[in-house]
Design a protein around this motif. Structure first.
Motif, PDB file in Angstrom:
ATOM      1  N   GLY A  52       0.792  -1.173  -0.079  1.00 16.21           N
ATOM      2  CA  GLY A  52       0.123   0.121  -0.096  1.00 16.21           C
ATOM      3  C   GLY A  52       0.930   1.095  -0.024  1.00 16.21           C
ATOM      4  N   VAL A  53       0.996   1.738  -1.069  1.00 14.97           N
ATOM      5  CA  VAL A  53       1.700   3.063  -1.462  1.00 14.97           C
ATOM      6  C   VAL A  53       1.017   4.410  -1.414  1.00 14.97           C
ATOM      7  CG1 VAL A  53       3.893   3.994  -2.315  1.00 14.97           C
ATOM      8  CG2 VAL A  53       3.215   1.635  -2.496  1.00 14.97           C
ATOM      9  N   GLY A  54       0.032   4.456  -0.531  1.00 13.94           N
ATOM     10  CA  GLY A  54      -0.844   5.786  -0.376  1.00 13.94           C
ATOM     11  C   GLY A  54      -0.077   6.867   0.320  1.00 13.94           C
ATOM     12  N   ASN A  55      -0.738   7.800   0.818  1.00  9.76           N
ATOM     13  CA  ASN A  55      -0.035   8.696   1.674  1.00  9.76           C
ATOM     14  C   ASN A  55       0.945   8.164   2.797  1.00  9.76           C
ATOM     15  OD1 ASN A  55      -0.823  11.601   0.899  1.00  9.76           O
ATOM     16  ND2 ASN A  55      -2.994  10.764   1.083  1.00  9.76           N
ATOM     17  N   LEU A  56       0.149   7.210   3.519  1.00 10.37           N
ATOM     18  CA  LEU A  56       0.767   6.543   4.791  1.00 10.37           C
ATOM     19  C   LEU A  56       1.892   5.731   4.152  1.00 10.37           C
ATOM     20  CD1 LEU A  56       1.126   5.799   7.600  1.00 10.37           C
ATOM     21  CD2 LEU A  56      -0.664   4.098   7.132  1.00 10.37           C
ATOM     22  N   VAL A  79       8.103   0.200  -6.867  1.00 12.15           N
ATOM     23  CA  VAL A  79       6.603  -0.163  -6.726  1.00 12.15           C
ATOM     24  C   VAL A  79       5.931  -1.463  -7.277  1.00 12.15           C
ATOM     25  CG1 VAL A  79       4.374   0.546  -6.428  1.00 12.15           C
ATOM     26  CG2 VAL A  79       6.239   1.886  -5.693  1.00 12.15           C
ATOM     27  N   GLU A  80       5.946  -2.423  -6.912  1.00 14.41           N
ATOM     28  CA  GLU A  80       5.536  -3.613  -7.643  1.00 14.41           C
ATOM     29  C   GLU A  80       3.914  -4.007  -7.611  1.00 14.41           C
ATOM     30  OE1 GLU A  80       8.198  -6.914  -6.798  1.00 14.41           O
ATOM     31  OE2 GLU A  80       9.330  -5.611  -5.411  1.00 14.41           O
ATOM     32  N   ILE A 103       4.392  -4.834   6.481  1.00 15.95           N
ATOM     33  CA  ILE A 103       3.513  -3.510   6.903  1.00 15.95           C
ATOM     34  C   ILE A 103       2.464  -3.241   6.101  1.00 15.95           C
ATOM     35  CG2 ILE A 103       3.767  -1.180   7.442  1.00 15.95           C
ATOM     36  CD1 ILE A 103       6.611  -1.322   8.021  1.00 15.95           C
ATOM     37  N   ILE A 104       1.219  -3.453   6.584  1.00 13.50           N
ATOM     38  CA  ILE A 104       0.170  -3.356   5.558  1.00 13.50           C
ATOM     39  C   ILE A 104      -0.617  -1.868   5.670  1.00 13.50           C
ATOM     40  CG2 ILE A 104      -2.384  -4.120   5.009  1.00 13.50           C
ATOM     41  CD1 ILE A 104      -1.513  -6.934   6.165  1.00 13.50           C
ATOM     42  N   ALA A 105      -0.593  -1.197   4.413  1.00 13.77           N
ATOM     43  CA  ALA A 105      -1.105   0.087   4.768  1.00 13.77           C
ATOM     44  C   ALA A 105      -2.080   0.182   3.443  1.00 13.77           C
ATOM     45  CB  ALA A 105      -0.007   1.287   4.666  1.00 13.77           C
ATOM     46  N   VAL A 106      -2.956  -0.708   3.384  1.00 14.36           N
ATOM     47  CA  VAL A 106      -4.067  -0.457   2.499  1.00 14.36           C
ATOM     48  C   VAL A 106      -5.617  -0.247   3.040  1.00 14.36           C
ATOM     49  CG1 VAL A 106      -2.823  -2.336   1.056  1.00 14.36           C
ATOM     50  CG2 VAL A 106      -4.448  -2.856   2.857  1.00 14.36           C
TER      51      VAL A 106
END
Lengths: 206, 206
Positions: free
Chosen positions: B90-94, B131-132, B149-152
């Motif tokens: 999860g490559v959002g803001n967080l 990013v994959e 680390i899950i950031a979704v």
DNA sequence: GCATGTGAAAATCTTCACAGCA
DNA sequence: TGCTGTGAAGATTTTCACATGC
């Protein structure tokens, strides 16, 4: 219901229950048993009942808890039943992620002001919030802000906290890992990702 | 030193002590007393001594603890004495804030891979990490990644966790507030800012 | 003399088992 | 019958006070 001093651990769990209840509410569930809630939040059903028993008769034997009523009740206990104006100090990567975070609303937290000391950021609008100069922090006292989130580098945290306390803030959430010194009546909660992450390997089976 | 089952709460505090010790090390302090450390981390001195007593004779009466030795010792107990390859999902803001976060290094955490399901992000390089596509997650098993680390978003967390467990990950740090179901041998730690913040008003004096 | 390490006491928190109500 | 609420038991954690070692 009897009088009991409320366990600290119970207060720590209430927001978790609230989170679960809000989820159920979204799905239009009307009632929920302690066992069902246990499955959702990952806490034992007897622990849930015990926690609730501190506060009065929440549920109906044979039926369970009424979702909307329980939400109102927990919010009231946690003093989340009115809006808390919140200030964010530090608009770096983390600060921006916080401004974009949609999860504060249901708890009544409203970020109404953001501050930074970087001239390149001051005056910019991020997520509809105007970034102000940190020198304006003392003026917070006039703006009914009672809560602050500190997302500044380590060495600046204490200084920022001092100004915030002076400005009448009652509670602080900080992301800097260092202990800060504040008057006893001010509540400080720290979130430090590395510190939490650091517990994982200990529990990981080889 | 005697044999003791180590208290869970002690394990929770060890990373805090480690943090303090690393700070002292930066400043070239050689030794520290439990009282001095107490002032830095905000935990009582007797609590610190009790915690350390579970693990053996760390300190010298009349002198205190030797900083470098204590750092090594705590790292070993927490299994932080070797690198932990870590994946971020999860490559959002967080997620981006996490990739930029410099605090993982001293604990031996190394983010070696990042994943997202957004075609616009896949293939991009962020903070030197490629990013994959999430579809490549199962291949993690070949890359010696033991931590994730899950950031979704909320609804995707369980699904991602299932794949991660399948891929041999042993520990998960998640930011989604929902409880997820994993095999007992997998350790999951949750960070939820709103849940932590939600405790503040309760403790805030009007 | 100074600071650790630790039994023992006190406080807190969790778990159980079941009485009682809807 | 189903599910809550809770006293009591059990487990864990914190606090204290001081003997012991440098």
């Amino acid at each position: 219901m009897r009088y009991h001093k409320i366990a600290n651990e119970t207060i720590r769990r209430l927001p978790i229950y609230l989170r679960g209840m809000l989820f159920l509410s979204e799905q239009n569930r009307k009632t929920i048993s302690s066992q069902n809630l246990a499955d959702i939040v990952g806490i034992n059903s007897w622990q849930i009942r015990k926690d609730f028993s501190y506060f009065g008769d929440f549920g109906k034997p044979g039926v369970g808890y009424i979702v909307e009523k329980l939400i109102r009740h927990i919010k009231k206990i946690l003093k989340l039943d009115k809006e808390h104006k919140t200030a964010l100090i530090g608009v770096g990567n983390l600060g921006r992620a916080l401004l974009a975070y949609p999860g504060f609303g249901p708890y009544g937290f409203n970020i109404v002001a953001a501050f930074d000391n970087d001239p390149a950021k001051i005056g910019k609008k991020i997520e509809n919030i105007n970034v102000e100069d940190v020198s304006r922090l003392p003026a917070l006292s006039k703006r009914k802000v009672d809560l602050a989130i500190i997302a500044v580098p380590r060495d600046a945290a204490q200084e920022v906290a001092d100004v915030l306390v002076e400005a009448g803030v009652k509670g602080i959430l900080k992301f800097s890992p260092h202990h800060i010194e504040v008057p006893k009546k001010i509540k400080v909660i720290s979130i430090d990702i590395a510190t939490d992450l650091a517990r994982l390997p200990y529990y990981m089976s080889a």
